[in-house]
Design an enzyme around this catalytic site. Structure first.
Site, PDB file in Angstrom:
ATOM      1  N   ARG A  63     -21.638  41.882  89.235  1.00 14.97           N
ATOM      2  CA  ARG A  63     -22.235  42.377  90.478  1.00 14.97           C
ATOM      3  C   ARG A  63     -23.235  41.346  90.959  1.00 14.97           C
ATOM      4  NH1 ARG A  63     -19.167  45.884  93.135  1.00 14.97           N
ATOM      5  NH2 ARG A  63     -18.748  47.774  91.946  1.00 14.97           N
ATOM      6  N   PRO A 113     -31.704  56.470  98.538  1.00 17.90           N
ATOM      7  CA  PRO A 113     -32.050  57.013  99.847  1.00 17.90           C
ATOM      8  C   PRO A 113     -33.215  56.331 100.556  1.00 17.90           C
ATOM      9  CG  PRO A 113     -32.742  58.515  98.118  1.00 17.90           C
ATOM     10  CD  PRO A 113     -31.950  57.421  97.455  1.00 17.90           C
ATOM     11  N   GLU A 137      -7.636  42.174  95.974  1.00 18.46           N
ATOM     12  CA  GLU A 137      -7.786  40.723  95.931  1.00 18.46           C
ATOM     13  C   GLU A 137      -9.261  40.369  95.756  1.00 18.46           C
ATOM     14  OE1 GLU A 137      -6.654  36.789  98.608  1.00 18.46           O
ATOM     15  OE2 GLU A 137      -6.626  38.757  99.552  1.00 18.46           O
TER      16      GLU A 137
END
Length: 178
Positions: A63, A113, A137
């Protein structure tokens, strides 16, 4: 005390492929004015898949915002007109290769939030067939099959930090399903 804010003017800053950034002018409940920056996101679904032997199927992927590999439940963004349920079925098949017979709704969460309006739907799959995954992909993922108790321990020891995955594992742990 009423704390509701009213949008005075919506100001589009950026519209991208998966998110839109706003810097709105708002009127606060006390009559004063302020600004609210937020990211609009169409939402997504995540699925905790648990087999009859008590193994969970997670995906490990890099990530970029955190610059690290994270363990997560299979999940993805809602396509235009797609239901949260259908999104969960699709993502489970694409990312892990599991075709769920049905899903149990574990609820809706708001991952952050303070700056986004993203709704994230969490589901549980306990009956499925195993097949071949077909990630999108440029989606480089590793499928991990681990015992639920180990995944729960990884949440307890902060080894799993992804909010949707933590939520899915804890909701399953406290449910009547476990």
């Amino acid at each position: 005390m009423n704390c509701e804010e009213k949008t005075k003017k919506q100001n589009l800053i950026y519209k991208g492929r998966i998110l839109t950034l706003y810097n709105d002018e708002v009127t606060l409940a006390d009559g004063s004015e302020s600004r609210r920056e937020y990211v609009h996101h169409s939402g997504g679904s995540g699925v905790l898949a648990v087999d009859a032997e008590g193994y969970v199927y997670l995906v490990e992927q890099f990530r970029y915002p955190y610059r690290e590999m994270l363990l997560e439940v299979p999940a993805g963004k809602l396509e235009v007109g797609e239901s949260a349920y259908d999104c969960a079925i699709r993502e489970l098949k694409e990312e892990v290769g599991l075709t769920a017979d049905s899903l149990i709704d574990l609820g809706l969460i708001y991952p952050s939030p303070g700056y986004t309006d993203e709704p994230l739907h969490i589901f549980l799959a306990t009956s499925f067939t195993v097949g071949e995954n077909r990630p999108d992909e440029h989606e480089l993922i590793n499928v991990k099959k681990i015992k639920f108790e180990e995944a729960l321990h990884m949440v307890e020891t902060n080894q799993i930090r992804d909010a949707k995955t933590v939520t899915a594992i804890l909701r399953y742990a406290v449910s009547k399903c476990y």
